[in-house]
Design a protein around this motif. Structure first.
Motif, PDB file in Angstrom:
ATOM      1  N   ILE A 388       0.808  -1.201   0.035  1.00  0.00           N
ATOM      2  CA  ILE A 388       0.131  -0.081   0.141  1.00  0.00           C
ATOM      3  C   ILE A 388       0.609   1.496  -0.056  1.00  0.00           C
ATOM      4  O   ILE A 388       0.545   2.124  -0.725  1.00  0.00           O
ATOM      5  CB  ILE A 388      -0.990   0.097   1.035  1.00  0.00           C
ATOM      6  CG1 ILE A 388      -1.796  -1.276   1.215  1.00  0.00           C
ATOM      7  CG2 ILE A 388      -1.879   1.151   1.227  1.00  0.00           C
ATOM      8  CD1 ILE A 388      -2.460  -1.977   0.139  1.00  0.00           C
ATOM      9  N   ASN A 389       1.585   1.171   0.905  1.00  0.00           N
ATOM     10  CA  ASN A 389       2.749   2.580   0.867  1.00  0.00           C
ATOM     11  C   ASN A 389       3.553   2.532  -0.463  1.00  0.00           C
ATOM     12  O   ASN A 389       3.589   3.867  -0.915  1.00  0.00           O
ATOM     13  CB  ASN A 389       3.865   2.043   1.854  1.00  0.00           C
ATOM     14  CG  ASN A 389       3.442   2.033   3.458  1.00  0.00           C
ATOM     15  OD1 ASN A 389       2.333   2.864   3.602  1.00  0.00           O
ATOM     16  ND2 ASN A 389       3.949   1.440   4.298  1.00  0.00           N
ATOM     17  N   LEU A 390       3.834   1.490  -1.160  1.00  0.00           N
ATOM     18  CA  LEU A 390       4.351   1.947  -2.484  1.00  0.00           C
ATOM     19  C   LEU A 390       3.483   2.402  -3.743  1.00  0.00           C
ATOM     20  O   LEU A 390       3.713   3.064  -4.575  1.00  0.00           O
ATOM     21  CB  LEU A 390       5.143   0.544  -2.965  1.00  0.00           C
ATOM     22  CG  LEU A 390       6.233  -0.039  -1.969  1.00  0.00           C
ATOM     23  CD1 LEU A 390       6.713  -1.261  -2.739  1.00  0.00           C
ATOM     24  CD2 LEU A 390       7.279   0.832  -1.802  1.00  0.00           C
ATOM     25  N   LEU A 391       2.473   1.554  -3.572  1.00  0.00           N
ATOM     26  CA  LEU A 391       1.235   2.252  -4.378  1.00  0.00           C
ATOM     27  C   LEU A 391       0.954   3.616  -4.252  1.00  0.00           C
ATOM     28  O   LEU A 391       0.709   4.331  -5.423  1.00  0.00           O
ATOM     29  CB  LEU A 391      -0.181   1.346  -4.260  1.00  0.00           C
ATOM     30  CG  LEU A 391      -1.241   1.468  -5.232  1.00  0.00           C
ATOM     31  CD1 LEU A 391      -0.699   0.901  -6.639  1.00  0.00           C
ATOM     32  CD2 LEU A 391      -2.632   0.976  -4.535  1.00  0.00           C
ATOM     33  N   ASN A 392       0.953   4.164  -3.295  1.00  0.00           N
ATOM     34  CA  ASN A 392       0.838   5.434  -3.047  1.00  0.00           C
ATOM     35  C   ASN A 392       2.066   6.531  -3.208  1.00  0.00           C
ATOM     36  O   ASN A 392       2.188   7.599  -2.883  1.00  0.00           O
ATOM     37  CB  ASN A 392       0.230   6.068  -1.618  1.00  0.00           C
ATOM     38  CG  ASN A 392      -1.031   5.794  -1.580  1.00  0.00           C
ATOM     39  OD1 ASN A 392      -1.985   6.543  -1.983  1.00  0.00           O
ATOM     40  ND2 ASN A 392      -1.840   4.534  -0.991  1.00  0.00           N
ATOM     41  N   ARG A 393       3.282   5.582  -3.397  1.00  0.00           N
ATOM     42  CA  ARG A 393       4.440   6.296  -3.537  1.00  0.00           C
ATOM     43  C   ARG A 393       4.922   7.023  -2.375  1.00  0.00           C
ATOM     44  O   ARG A 393       5.541   8.149  -2.607  1.00  0.00           O
ATOM     45  CB  ARG A 393       4.447   7.292  -4.629  1.00  0.00           C
ATOM     46  CG  ARG A 393       4.722   6.744  -6.053  1.00  0.00           C
ATOM     47  CD  ARG A 393       5.092   7.493  -7.343  1.00  0.00           C
ATOM     48  NE  ARG A 393       6.705   7.518  -7.184  1.00  0.00           N
ATOM     49  CZ  ARG A 393       7.177   8.727  -7.701  1.00  0.00           C
ATOM     50  NH1 ARG A 393       6.344   9.733  -8.431  1.00  0.00           N
ATOM     51  NH2 ARG A 393       8.450   9.139  -7.505  1.00  0.00           N
ATOM     52  N   PHE A 394       4.499   6.606  -1.202  1.00  0.00           N
ATOM     53  CA  PHE A 394       5.434   6.908  -0.050  1.00  0.00           C
ATOM     54  C   PHE A 394       6.690   6.530   0.123  1.00  0.00           C
ATOM     55  O   PHE A 394       7.516   7.198   0.831  1.00  0.00           O
ATOM     56  CB  PHE A 394       4.560   6.281   1.234  1.00  0.00           C
ATOM     57  CG  PHE A 394       3.331   7.056   1.618  1.00  0.00           C
ATOM     58  CD1 PHE A 394       3.010   8.401   1.482  1.00  0.00           C
ATOM     59  CD2 PHE A 394       2.120   6.123   2.071  1.00  0.00           C
ATOM     60  CE1 PHE A 394       1.488   8.704   1.491  1.00  0.00           C
ATOM     61  CE2 PHE A 394       0.921   6.710   1.968  1.00  0.00           C
ATOM     62  CZ  PHE A 394       0.810   7.808   1.657  1.00  0.00           C
ATOM     63  N   TYR A 395       7.206   5.627  -0.608  1.00  0.00           N
ATOM     64  CA  TYR A 395       8.444   5.214  -0.547  1.00  0.00           C
ATOM     65  C   TYR A 395       9.042   4.830  -1.938  1.00  0.00           C
ATOM     66  O   TYR A 395       7.812   4.569  -2.707  1.00  0.00           O
ATOM     67  CB  TYR A 395       8.678   3.809   0.377  1.00  0.00           C
ATOM     68  CG  TYR A 395       8.515   4.194   1.795  1.00  0.00           C
ATOM     69  CD1 TYR A 395       9.598   4.330   2.751  1.00  0.00           C
ATOM     70  CD2 TYR A 395       7.259   3.860   2.315  1.00  0.00           C
ATOM     71  CE1 TYR A 395       9.357   4.452   4.062  1.00  0.00           C
ATOM     72  CE2 TYR A 395       6.970   3.987   3.360  1.00  0.00           C
ATOM     73  CZ  TYR A 395       7.817   4.114   4.446  1.00  0.00           C
ATOM     74  OH  TYR A 395       7.579   4.575   5.727  1.00  0.00           O
ATOM     75  N   GLU A 396      10.238   4.739  -2.400  1.00  0.00           N
ATOM     76  CA  GLU A 396      10.614   4.399  -3.902  1.00  0.00           C
ATOM     77  C   GLU A 396      10.687   2.741  -3.720  1.00  0.00           C
ATOM     78  O   GLU A 396      11.782   2.558  -2.850  1.00  0.00           O
ATOM     79  CB  GLU A 396      11.624   5.428  -4.155  1.00  0.00           C
ATOM     80  CG  GLU A 396      11.419   6.844  -4.403  1.00  0.00           C
ATOM     81  CD  GLU A 396      10.665   7.159  -5.590  1.00  0.00           C
ATOM     82  OE1 GLU A 396       9.818   6.182  -5.993  1.00  0.00           O
ATOM     83  OE2 GLU A 396      10.529   8.400  -6.102  1.00  0.00           O
ATOM     84  N   ILE A 397      10.731   2.502  -5.002  1.00  0.00           N
ATOM     85  CA  ILE A 397      11.346   1.031  -4.935  1.00  0.00           C
ATOM     86  C   ILE A 397      12.386   0.943  -5.617  1.00  0.00           C
ATOM     87  O   ILE A 397      12.988   1.823  -5.957  1.00  0.00           O
ATOM     88  CB  ILE A 397      10.120   0.222  -5.930  1.00  0.00           C
ATOM     89  CG1 ILE A 397      10.229   0.644  -7.350  1.00  0.00           C
ATOM     90  CG2 ILE A 397       8.649   0.041  -5.243  1.00  0.00           C
ATOM     91  CD1 ILE A 397       9.225  -0.022  -8.412  1.00  0.00           C
ATOM     92  N   GLN A 398      13.189  -0.222  -5.043  1.00  0.00           N
ATOM     93  CA  GLN A 398      14.522  -0.369  -5.524  1.00  0.00           C
ATOM     94  C   GLN A 398      14.505  -0.849  -6.988  1.00  0.00           C
ATOM     95  O   GLN A 398      15.503  -0.416  -7.961  1.00  0.00           O
ATOM     96  CB  GLN A 398      15.337  -1.525  -4.795  1.00  0.00           C
ATOM     97  CG  GLN A 398      16.110  -0.545  -3.411  1.00  0.00           C
ATOM     98  CD  GLN A 398      15.219  -0.297  -2.456  1.00  0.00           C
ATOM     99  OE1 GLN A 398      14.124  -0.976  -2.045  1.00  0.00           O
ATOM    100  NE2 GLN A 398      14.963   0.989  -2.118  1.00  0.00           N
ATOM    101  N   SER A 399      13.684  -1.837  -7.405  1.00  0.00           N
ATOM    102  CA  SER A 399      13.711  -2.140  -9.104  1.00  0.00           C
ATOM    103  C   SER A 399      12.616  -2.758  -9.265  1.00  0.00           C
ATOM    104  O   SER A 399      11.433  -3.018  -8.204  1.00  0.00           O
ATOM    105  CB  SER A 399      14.600  -3.191  -9.133  1.00  0.00           C
ATOM    106  OG  SER A 399      14.655  -4.208  -8.544  1.00  0.00           O
ATOM    107  N   GLY A 400      11.991  -2.779 -10.528  1.00  0.00           N
ATOM    108  CA  GLY A 400      10.688  -3.330 -10.857  1.00  0.00           C
ATOM    109  C   GLY A 400       9.701  -2.099 -11.126  1.00  0.00           C
ATOM    110  O   GLY A 400      10.242  -1.106 -11.361  1.00  0.00           O
TER     111      GLY A 400
END
Length: 588
Positions: A388-400
């Motif tokens: 959920i945090n990634l879907l809202n871009r509260f954090y940046e993913i490392q890859s993918g």
């Protein structure tokens, strides 16, 4: 950087602070002119007194004496008016500049990644936004202009003293190096003392804020005595920091006063002794010098005092700018506006970690079709909420990559992305405000009538209407006036009125009573109907009707399918969860 901290005055920091004054350069100019007037007026009265004594009192002449008296009264009134203007507008300038810096700081904080807040103390940030800002205001109202005024006054006074009697001026100037040396030593030690004070103030604010917020936990575990002892220790360090500043002041200011008194005594002695013999000075000049000496020494003492305020402000400014210089924002480089998502979500080989070398999501991939309700289950720490945090871009993913309707979420502006996704969290946060404002979050585009209709649609209007003042009931800090179930219902309504394209329910039905749970389930059915929904839940009863269930364990997807499909998997993860939750209930 360490070397800069040892400097008594950081010029680069001051120049940076000064840039915030540019929009108000007109006021700054008037204050600057007022400083010049104050310095000139400071020598006018003693000069007039000298002439009145030498031309009238010494010769016992009445003619012109009244003129000198009236002129001195007029100059005193003028000096009062200029001082009033100077004090008010230097203070106004300080508060106005601080207003601008505080707005910039808060705007900066609003855009920080969640990772920054994960690693930061709330108490320290509050100190930066509130207490440190007041110290920065002092740079202008009690520091910069005051110091410049006193320095200019000293220069003008020194010039007049030399003009009247260079011999008496030498006596005065011989005492100045002692006071100047004491001032420099004083400033050096006060700089260190104030840095220690600011650190202890931050520690104290942080400790008190956290303990008041977590007071229920402290009392539940009978930690009052232990926390009281901790507070006494922190408070003692805070006191020690301030006592250092008091000790330095108690040494310096008596030295300054004593030096001034000794200088006056030497001038009167020498001037009086030689006045008749070799005409070193007239009686009027002696009287003028007696008035000039405090005007020379007192500003020097005040410069040290105001330098304290200036240094505290500079220390505070350094701390505030350190936050402003922190680059912890999500890169909002997207150009597309997400006005109306259909809601097709794709996670493609997504890797993510909160802490380096501790992978939380290990290359997960899944799809959610538009309009589907997808449930995510798994043990604590499996990575459910991280999705959920990634879907809202509260954090940046490392890859993918993460896409919605085939568009990478990095290509969409943050604001438009988040307005299309509504989240209902397990731990509902409500502000100390009315229910209406907590639902709309002061969005002027959402009317009260729309909120009332939405509440009726999902079946919670009666609950809100039963409260005192209904939708205008103040729930107090963190919604303490409502039960956890009631707060949860408010959060459902808050999500519903935004009419999102994607809805996320993160443990939304955990830890609520059965009555509230029934209302929540009814509300869930209403608000998920016709829109893409992601449901994270421990209670499997709430997700039986989901179109797809994703089972996670240790950052990986271990199973996917419908409720009935997953139950058919022998020794499956989901089946084990189901048996633990339901078969025991049946036995009971």
């Amino acid at each position: 950087m360490g070397k800069t901290k040892e400097n008594i005055f950081d010029v680069r920091l001051f120049v940076r602070l000064f840039k915030f004054m540019k929009p108000y350069k007109m006021v700054f100019s008037f204050v600057f002119i007022a400083v010049i007037f104050i310095a000139v007026l400071g020598v006018a009265t003693p000069s007039l007194l000298q002439q009145a004594i030498d031309e009238n009192l010494t010769t016992k002449t009445k003619e012109g004496f009244l003129f000198y008296i009236l002129l001195m009264i007029g100059l005193l009134v003028l000096e009062f008016a200029v001082q009033l203007f100077f004090i008010f507008y230097s203070g106004w300038l300080g508060q106005t500049v601080v207003k601008d810096i505080r707005v910039k700081l808060f705007n900066h904080l609003l855009r920080f990644k969640m990772k920054y807040y994960d690693n930061s103390s709330v108490g320290v940030l509050i100190t930066r936004a509130v207490t440190d800002m007041e110290r920065i205001a002092d740079v202008f109202s009690e520091g910069l202009f005051m110091i410049f005024r006193d320095l200019l006054t000293m220069v003008v006074v020194s010039g007049f003293m030399i003009y009247m009697s260079w011999q008496l001026s030498i006596i005065v100037f011989l005492m100045l190096p002692l006071v100047l040396y004491a001032t420099l030593v004083f400033q050096k030690y006060m700089k260190k003392a104030f840095e220690e004070v600011r650190t202890e103030v931050s520690n104290l604010n942080s400790f008190v804020q956290e303990r008041i917020t977590g007071m229920k936990i402290l009392q539940l575990f009978a930690r009052e005595t232990i926390e009281y002892d901790k507070f006494k220790a922190i408070n003692q360090r805070h006191k020690k920091g301030w006592l250092k500043t008091i000790w330095y002041n108690s040494i310096f200011f008596p030295i300054a006063e004593l030096s001034s008194s000794i200088t006056i005594g030497l001038v009167v002695w020498y001037g009086g002794l030689h006045a008749v013999v070799d005409s070193v000075a007239t009686q009027g000049v002696l009287f003028a010098f007696v008035m000039f000496i405090p005007k020379l020494f007192r500003p020097l003492r005040q410069i040290a005092d105001k330098f304290n305020a200036l240094q505290m402000g500079m220390v505070a400014a350094n701390r505030v700018f350190r936050v402003l210089d922190t680059t912890s924002q999500i890169d909002d480089t997207g150009t597309l506006l997400a006005n109306d998502f259909k809601g097709a979500i794709t996670f493609d080989k997504v890797y993510f970690n909160y802490v380096e070398d501790e992978t939380v999501l290990k290359g997960i991939s899944f799809q959610v079709n538009a309009g589907e309700t997808v449930a995510i289950v798994g043990s604590t720490g499996a990575g459910k909420s991280t999705i959920i945090n990634l879907l809202n871009r509260f954090y940046e993913i490392q890859s993918g990559s993460i896409t919605i309707d085939g568009v990478d979420i990095k290509d969409v502006t943050l604001s438009s992305l988040r307005t299309q996704i509504a989240v209902v969290l397990q731990d509902v946060f409500l502000f100390a405000d009315t229910i209406l404002n907590n639902i709309t979050l002061n969005n002027p585009d959402i009317t009260e009538n729309e909120v009332v209709q939405a509440a009726k649609d999902i079946g919670i209007h009666d609950f809100i209407a039963s409260l005192p003042n209904g939708y205008h009931y103040n729930v107090k800090e963190r919604g303490i006036m409502l039960s956890s179930g009631q707060r949860q219902l408010i959060s459902f309504l808050r999500a519903y009125v935004t009419n999102p394209s994607i809805l996320v329910l993160d443990e939304a039905t955990s830890s609520v009573d059965s009555y509230s749970e029934q209302l929540i389930q009814n509300a869930t059915y209403k608000i998920t109907k016709g829109r893409t929904s992601i449901v994270i839940a421990h209670r499997l009863a709430t997700i039986k009707k989901a179109d797809k269930i994703i089972v996670m364990d240790s950052g990986e997807i271990v199973e996917q399918g419908t409720h009935s499909e997953l139950l058919k998997i022998e020794n499956g993860y989901y089946r084990n969860l189901y048996e633990v939750q339901f078969l025991k209930d049946e036995v009971a």
